[in-house]
Each structure stands twice: as structure tokens, then as C-alpha cells.
Design a protein around this motif. Structure first.
Motif, PDB file in Angstrom:
ATOM      1  N   ARG A 108       0.836  -1.216   0.000  1.00  7.03           N
ATOM      2  CA  ARG A 108       0.000   0.000   0.000  1.00  7.03           C
ATOM      3  C   ARG A 108       0.866   1.260   0.000  1.00  7.03           C
ATOM      4  O   ARG A 108       0.508   2.273  -0.609  1.00  7.03           O
ATOM      5  N   THR A 111       1.818   1.849  -3.499  1.00  5.44           N
ATOM      6  CA  THR A 111       0.732   2.505  -4.221  1.00  5.44           C
ATOM      7  C   THR A 111       0.689   3.990  -3.890  1.00  5.44           C
ATOM      8  O   THR A 111       0.519   4.838  -4.779  1.00  5.44           O
ATOM      9  N   GLU A 742      -5.176   5.460  -2.819  1.00  8.86           N
ATOM     10  CA  GLU A 742      -5.099   4.535  -3.941  1.00  8.86           C
ATOM     11  C   GLU A 742      -5.009   5.325  -5.249  1.00  8.86           C
ATOM     12  O   GLU A 742      -5.642   6.379  -5.406  1.00  8.86           O
ATOM     13  N   THR A 743      -4.230   4.830  -6.195  1.00  9.73           N
ATOM     14  CA  THR A 743      -3.981   5.559  -7.440  1.00  9.73           C
ATOM     15  C   THR A 743      -5.175   5.441  -8.386  1.00  9.73           C
ATOM     16  O   THR A 743      -5.732   4.358  -8.573  1.00  9.73           O
ATOM     17  N   ASP A 791      -5.634   1.510  -8.323  1.00  7.78           N
ATOM     18  CA  ASP A 791      -4.547   0.651  -7.865  1.00  7.78           C
ATOM     19  C   ASP A 791      -4.654   0.521  -6.348  1.00  7.78           C
ATOM     20  O   ASP A 791      -4.504   1.494  -5.620  1.00  7.78           O
ATOM     21  N   ARG A 794      -1.054  -2.222  -5.215  1.00  4.38           N
ATOM     22  CA  ARG A 794      -0.400  -2.581  -6.477  1.00  4.38           C
ATOM     23  C   ARG A 794      -1.188  -3.603  -7.295  1.00  4.38           C
ATOM     24  O   ARG A 794      -0.620  -4.349  -8.095  1.00  4.38           O
TER      25      ARG A 794
END
Length: 816
Positions: A108, A111, A742-743, A791, A794
Motif C-alpha cells: 500500500r 501505491t 489509492e492511485t 490501484d 499494487r
């Protein structure tokens, strides 16, 4: 020839460690060449000289990560600029994971790094060993590598910053102790030293562990205390100079190469406070006695990772006190208690990594009156009443120190210094199964255990769904289908009153507050860039009086912002009345029916519509009822004088039982607000985000030709468009756990990260919010036309996007 102390200066920096020198350096770069830095002894002689010098960048905040990234960029070029060596090496940084939970945390973090634009590589144990061949990797699950991390020599960097400051015209005086400040009618007039007086208006205190007692003399609260911190320096044994820095959090240790040997230290769970009765006179370039017994626990952990240490000579076990804070973040900004008194202190043993960016940000704050971007995680105004007590600060800080390398669990609560501030309902709610969290000292019910089903009101932390997931689901269902009471006594509450109250608030607030008595207005308060500084509810309770409600954690910040922005020529006084009122939020479709059972007042929709405030009687108590909601249902905030709180609560619960009324906590509030699309200040909105970008343009009085702070910036955005826009994201995988950061990917391209995340129980799906960014502009069509993924640790998860509330988009339930 000794340089003579100047009689005047534009700013005086107090403290000649790396933070003070960085601030002076950047003030000089900004053209404040008549800045003076004063050091009571010698540069670096406080804490800087014994710092370990690891420079990492990744933090949980994008802006703090950016600030630390600025440090790296500065350290890269500083030697070329000044001609002085800094010891800077960008040899990268490794972080190890020795169990599956830590590996989840590291993934995480990877990310998060990706979201913030940092390269962070996930490695196998063998790949980590190839980078750091001195260690054993039998217990590793994996590792992460940040190539742009590094290390530096703290004293060398400080001297280089000092030289750079002098090159810009800044004057630096060593052996010049500050004795006092001259303050007249709340304004700084001068700094008084043993060598003379310097007239100035701005003071920047970067005095490390001396900052708290010095600031306290002038009524300024800087919550930090001194803690012993130890590390060893080994003899040289052929360690390659390009070895990355290493953090092994499961073994509580860190490592870096130094002159062919190793520096190794750590964060023990039982830290030792120092100087509880004050820092001794003459303490400079001074170390504490080595405590081998206490360090043994760290040494044992290190030997398990680096067996070679067992056969290597130790030059020194260095024990130096450093300043730490109650939440593990440093302290920057202008003190709310005293105008033009700025602070940069409490760096929690990562001052070298922070110094470049912290000095830059502090210098901009001093010269421009605001930081370069939102720095809320380190803002001095995040503290409040409990932090005036040094014993409380020390207790909480020692806990934070001991958690420096432990798992950073989602939703983790501190346990020390509790309970501190309690609602009158605390004992009642505890007896009914409340599991409490804490914010700004306040005990607040997060969720309620079913005691009849033998549920324990205790958080069990996890990166998957936590043990309270089902309990919060029950409360959420009650909000949507029946009625609940939330104890929100911890809300910060202010009264603004006076002849010019309306005019003053009309300037500060972006929405229209010039409404009749009895009106309730949701509004932001903006800075000159249109960024959201405060997000509040305003009730007009008299012609010359407003009642303002804001979040618990923003009490100091919002009071300071409002007070500072009352125009000088206007007569209006702001008073904090937080402790005078309890707040019971009665929410849910049955809330009106419950209220009707306990009051003779007419609370029908016709008599008491949404967006109004009324006084109603309940069991002999005059209750200020606000018809508003943060959960997306019919509801009322009941603001009650504290002496009546338990009586009103008991009457409500007794009368509402047959209508399904139950207790509920803050985690249910969060899940409901995510479904309804309400924004949270400090995550979804803040000084870097405007109402236009956040989808809150409807709450800005642009149709009326009323001036307010930030109006011009909003006008520019409305005419020229924006480059980011807040949107809602719903993963297709209902089991995904969204926590924020989170992406966000749009059509395969990284466009932002989640500002907040959680689960919507009515929808049965996770929900996240984040800004979609595009340098060429972001429109509604741009947002909705993309194909999105998130994401998460990952792993790419397909998701849907929405710009409309997922629940009750037409507000029918709220206005019922």
C-alpha cells in the motif's frame, strides 16, 4: 572583527540548527536579505550535530511527501551553489517486510508513492539481498526500494545552508542568546538579546527542544517533549559507500553506511523521556550517557538482521535527546496565539529529511502570510486544549515514539492520556457497548458492540475488513431505515456577535449568511486562491449573532482563521463556546416522529423545514435544534446546554425505542456520508481545493454581487475552467478495501489518487473519492468519458465513476 548586531530586521530566526538555517536560507532567497539568525551557542550545537542523517521522502500526505522531495532536490544542488560539501548521497532507501501484514502495508505504501509521483520498486527477498548483501533475508516476505532516498551529513548541510543564507545577505550571529521578546498590544516589537535589541515584527522560532518553554513565555503552545534516542557507530569493516539506507520496521531498526562502517539505531517500545524538569543550562554539543542496557533490545534485533555486527567494533553508542510530538509529525506555522510568531520545531528524528522543504515552506509562510500549499498534517493549529499540559503531551508523545516502526494500521487509535475530555454521556454510552476513539482529547463513540451477543467493544486492527465492520453495518441500516443518536458533543462551536457580525461574516464566508434570523447556512471560508480554509455550518440566532459549528479537530484552526479575517474596522467578537453545549444528532427517517414524542413544539416540515434553526423544549431544556444532516437523511442536530444533556438523551431513548432508535458512532457517519457524497475537510477538501473543483459551487454566492474573500479566484475558475475535479469511484470488486491514497487511472494513465475511501452498506460496495487531474483541463464530460481503474496495494481494479451522489441525489429524504 566582530560583526555588530543590527538594530532592526525584517525577520529574526531563533535557532541555528538545520531548520533555522534552512529557513534563513530561504528567506534570503525570497529577498528578505535583512533577516537575522540568532544562535545562543554554535550552529548545529543543539540536536542537529548528533542526528543520524537518513533522508526518506514518502509520507501519507501528498504535500508532506512533496515537501520532503524538495529537500532531496535542494541537497543535490547545495554543494555546487555554496562550495561546501554536504555528504549528500542519493543511494536509495530499502524498507523490509517480514510478515504478510507488513507486506500488505508496504504494497500500500508503494501505491501511495506511485500516487504521489515517486518511484517505489517492490522487491523479492533475493533482490533486496542483492542491494544489501550484509543482511540475512530468511524471514523476509519482500521489500520496497525508493531510488531517490539517501543520506547526508547533518552538520555539513547546515553549514552549507548557513553559507547560502549569508550569500543572500542574511546575517548570522552565534553566541547570541535571546533573552526576551518585546510585545505591545499583541504585536511583536523587538527581540532582546544579551548583545542588544533588534526591532522587528516577525520572529521564527526554530529552537528544537527549547522551543516549547521559550514559546510558552509568550502564551504560545508548541506541543513537544525531549526523548532520548540512541544509535551505534561501528568501526570500518568494508561496507560499500553506495549501500542504500535500510529500515527494518519489524525489528524496529534502521541502518546507513558511514566511513566504511554502519550507523544503526531504532525506536524501542519503551522510550526514555529527558529533561522532564527543564533542559539543563549550558547544554550544547552535549550527549547523554550511553544506556547499554536500554539499547540491548535494539541490538538483539539488529544482530538477527546483520550478523556481522557481532564481530565488529563499536566506536560509540551515541545517546542524544531529540524533540518529539504527540502525533509523530513536526510543527510548522504561525502561532494562533500571537501574530507573526512562527514555529518550526518537533521533527521527530526526521528533521534532516524535512529541513529543506520545511525551511522553504516556513519562509514562504513568513513572507507571504500563507504556506505554499496545504500543510495541515504539520500545521501548529492542529493542536488544542489538551496540548497545553506538558504531562499529557509527554504521555502521548512517548506512545507515538514507541509506534514509530510498528504497523501503521488503518483507523488505529492512541491509548495513552485517555480519557481526557468526555461528553456527559460518556459513562452511559460506555455501559451500552461504545468503542471510543479520540480526537483533540475528546472521547467519541466510533461504534457500538452488541453486548447481548458477547461482542467486545474493542478494535482489532487489520488491513482487511476490521472486526467492527458488521457492527457499523447495523448502525448504518438504522440510520437509513429507523433513527439513531450520534453523540457529537465534541463539535467545535463558536459565537460571532456584535454590531458588524453580519458584515464580517459575509466577507469571510463564501455562501450567503445575510439571511433572516432562524436561517442555517452551510458554507466554506476561502483563501485568496479560492482554496477551502474552513467548512462550517452557520446558524443565525439573532440580528447581531451567529452560532458556528465545525469539526472537532479543526477547533483551533477554524477559530484562528475566522478571528484573523474579521476586518479591523468592524465590531464583531468571536467566542469559543464548545464546552457549553452537548450535541445529540438525531438522524434517520423516524427522527421527526421521535422528536414529536418529546416536544410540544411544531417540528413538522412546514413549520421546521430543512436549513432552519429553532429552539424547542424537551424535558424542561431549551434545545437549539439545527435541521441539517451529514448522513443523507432527515435529521436534527440538538445543541443542548451540558447540564441538560443526560436528561434529554434519556428522554429521547425512552421515547424512541418503539420507533427503532439506537445509538450509533462516527464510523457509521463516515459510511453514510460517503454514500451521500458529502465532503470531508482535511481529505476531500482543503486549502488546495476550491468549491468549483470540489463540486461545491452551489454553496458559493456568485449570483449576488457581494464581495467575499476568494471571490476573484472563483470567478476565474468559472470562466476559465479547472484542471482537477472531485469524483466518486466504485470498484467492481465489492470486497476491495479502500483507505485513501489509492492511485486513480483513467484510460490507463495516472490522473490522481483517492482522498478518502470506505464502504457504503446500503449500496453494498466500497466507495472512494479523489480528484481527476489533467493539465489541459477537466470538464464533466472529461471525467465521465474515461475508463477507470484503482490501484489498491499494487493491484489494478476496474471501477465506475460518478459526479452525482450515489444515495438520494435529489435530496428527497433529507428534505422530507
Amino acid at each position: 572583527m566582530t560583526k555588530e548586531l543590527p538594530k532592526t530586521a525584517k525577520a529574526v530566526v531563533i535557532g541555528g540548527g538545520i531548520i533555522g538555517c534552512s529557513t534563513a536560507y530561504h528567506l534570503g532567497k525570497l529577498g528578505w536579505t535583512d533577516t537575522v539568525l540568532l544562535e545562543r551557542k554554535k550552529l548545529t550545537s543543539g540536536t542537529t550535530f548528533h542526528a543520524a542523517g537518513l533522508v526518506g521522502q514518502l509520507r501519507t500526505s501528498a504535500n508532506i511527501t512533496q515537501l520532503l522531495g524538495y529537500s532531496v532536490d535542494l541537497y543535490k544542488r547545495l554543494e555546487a551553489e555554496t562550495g561546501l560539501g554536504t555528504g549528500w548521497k542519493m543511494n536509495g532507501g530499502l524498507r523490509l517486510a517480514c510478515n504478510e501484514e507488513r507486506w500488505t502495508e508496504v504494497r500500500r505504501q508503494a501505491t501511495t508513492a506511485q500516487s504521489f509521483g515517486l518511484e517505489m520498486q517492490l522487491l523479492t527477498p533475493q533482490e533486496a539481498f542483492d542491494l544489501w548483501p550484509l543482511m540475512t533475508v530468511d524471514d523476509l516476505v519482500g521489500a520496497a526500494f525508493l531510488p531517490t532516498d539517501g543520506q547526508a551529513n547533518p552538520s555539513d548541510i547546515t553549514q552549507a545552508l548557513a553559507k547560502g543564507a549569508r550569500m543572500s545577505g542574511v546575517s548570522i550571529f552565534e553566541d547570541t542568546e535571546v533573552l526576551d521578546l518585546e510585545i505591545d498590544k499583541g504585536r511583536i516589537r523587538a527581540v532582546v538579546t544579551a548583545q542588544g535589541r533588534i526591532e522587528c515584527e516577525r520572529v521564527v522560532v526554530c529552537a528544537g527542544q527549547w522551543t516549547r518553554p521559550f514559546a510558552a513565555r509568550f502564551g504560545v503552545n508548541v506541543p513537544l517533549v525531549s526523548v532520548e534516542h540512541q544509535y551505534i557507530i561501528t568501526e570500518s569493516f568494508g561496507v560499500p559507500s553506495n549501500l542504500p539506507t535500510l529500515r527494518d520496521p519489524d525489528r524496529l531498526t534502521y541502518y546507513k553506511e558511514e566511513v566504511g562502517g554502519i550507523v544503526m539505531g531504532g525506536y524501542e517500545p519503551n522510550p526514555i523521556p529527558w529533561a522532564a524538569n527543564g533542559i539543563p543550562e549550558g547544554f550544547h554539543y552535549t550527549l547523554l550517557d550511553s544506556n547499554f542496557d536500554h539499547f540491548e533490545q535494539i541490538m538483539e534485533q539488529a544482530l538477527g538482521r546483520v550478523p556481522a555486527l557481532e564481530n565488529v567494533g563499536v566506536k560509540q553508542l551515541l545517546n542524544g535527546p531529540e524533540s518529539f510530538t504527540p502525533d509523530g509529525n513536526f510543527i510548522l506555522g504561525e502561532a494562533p496565539e500571537l501574530k507573526n510568531f512562527f514555529v518550526g520545531a518537533g521533527f521527530n528524528a526526521f528533521g534532516i529529511a524535512s529541513a529543506g522543504g520545511a525551511g522553504m515552506a516556513l519562509a514562504e509562510w513568513v513572507t507571504k502570510g500563507e504556506p505554499p500549499y496545504d500543510l495541515w498534517p504539520v500545521d501548529i493549529r492542529r493542536f488544542g486544549r489538551p496540548h497545553f499540559d506538558t504531562d499529557w503531551v509527554r504521555t502521548r508523545t512517548l506512545e507515538a515514539y514507541g509506534k514509530h516502526y510498528t504497523m501503521a494500521w488503518p483507523f488505529e487509535e492512541h491509548s495513552s492520556g485517555r480519557p481526557c475530555r468526555k461528553s456527559p454521556l460518556y459513562d452511559r454510552l460506555k455501559a451500552q457497548g461504545a468503542c471510543f476513539g479520540e480526537k483533540l482529547g475528546w472521547e467519541r463513540p466510533n461504534w457500538f458492540a452488541d453486548l447481548f451477543a458477547n461482542e467486545e467493544p474493542k478494535d482489532v486492527y487489520s488491513y482487511t475488513r476490521q472486526n467492527w465492520f458488521d457492527a457499523v453495518g447495523r448502525e448504518h441500516k438504522a440510520v437509513r431505515e429507523a433513527a439513531v443518536i450520534f453523540d457529537q458533543t465534541s463539535f467545535a462551536k463558536f459565537v460571532l456577535k456584535g454590531r458588524d457580525a453580519e458584515a464580517a461574516l459575509s466577507w469571510i464566508a463564501a455562501n450567503d449568511v445575510a439571511r433572516p434570523v432562524g436561517s442555517l447556512v452551510y458554507t466554506q471560508m476561502l483563501n485568496d486562491k479560492g482554496g477551502i480554509e474552513c467548512d462550517v455550518t452557520v446558524a443565525r440566532i439573532a440580528e447581531n449573532e451567529y452560532y458556528i459549528v465545525t469539526g472537532t479537530g479543526f477547533a483551533t484552526h477554524d477559530f484562528d482563521w475566522i478571528a484573523r479575517n474579521i476586518p479591523a474596522e468592524m465590531h464583531a467578537e468571536l467566542v469559543d463556546v464548545t464546552s457549553a453545549y452537548s450535541v445529540l444528532s438525531l438522524m434517520g427517517p423516524n427522527s421527526r416522529a421521535v422528536l414529536e414524542k418529546v416536544t410540544g413544539s411544531d417540528v413538522s416540515n412546514a413549520a421546521f423545514p430543512f436549513g432552519k434553526v429553532r429552539t424547542v423544549g424537551i424535558a424542561g431544556c431549551p434545545v437549539r435544534a439545527l435541521r441539517i444532516t451529514y448522513v443523507g437523511e432527515l435529521g436534527y442536530e440538538l445543541h443542548i446546554p451540558v447540564e441538560y444533556a443526560t436528561t434529554v438523551y434519556d428522554v429521547l431513548m425512552a421515547s424512541g425505542g418503539e420507533l427503532g432508535l439506537v445509538n450509533a458512532g462516527y464510523r457509521a457517519i463516515e459510511s453514510c456520508r460517503l454514500e451521500k457524497g458529502y465532503r470531508a475537510w482535511g481529505s476531500d477538501i482543503g486549502p488546495d481545493h476550491t468549491p468549483v473543483e470540489a463540486g461545491l459551487g452551489w454553496a458559493v454566492k456568485m449570483r449576488k454581487h457581494i464581495p467575499f474573500r476568494g471571490r476573484e479566484a472563483i470567478e476565474r475558475q468559472l470562466s476559465g475552467g479547472v484542471k482537477k475535479r472531485l469524483a466518486c469511484f466504485i470498484p467492481e470488486d465489492a470486497d476491495a478495501v479502500l483507505l485513501g491514497r489509492e492511485t486513480i487511472y483513467r484510460d490507463g494513465k495516472r490522473v490522481g489518487w483517492l482522498s478518502s475511501g470506505g464502504f457504503g452498506y446500503t449500496l453494498g460496495k466500497p466507495i472512494g473519492y479523489g480528484y481527476v487531474r489533467n493539465p489541459d483541463g477537466v470538464t464533466e464530460d472529461f471525467v465521465l468519458s474515461g475508463s477507470y481503474e484503482l490501484d489498491v496495494a499494487r493491484e489494478r481494479l476496474p471501477c465506475k465513476v460518478s459526479l452525482s451522489p450515489l444515495y438520494d441525489p435529489d435530496m428527497a429524504r433529507v428534505k422530507a
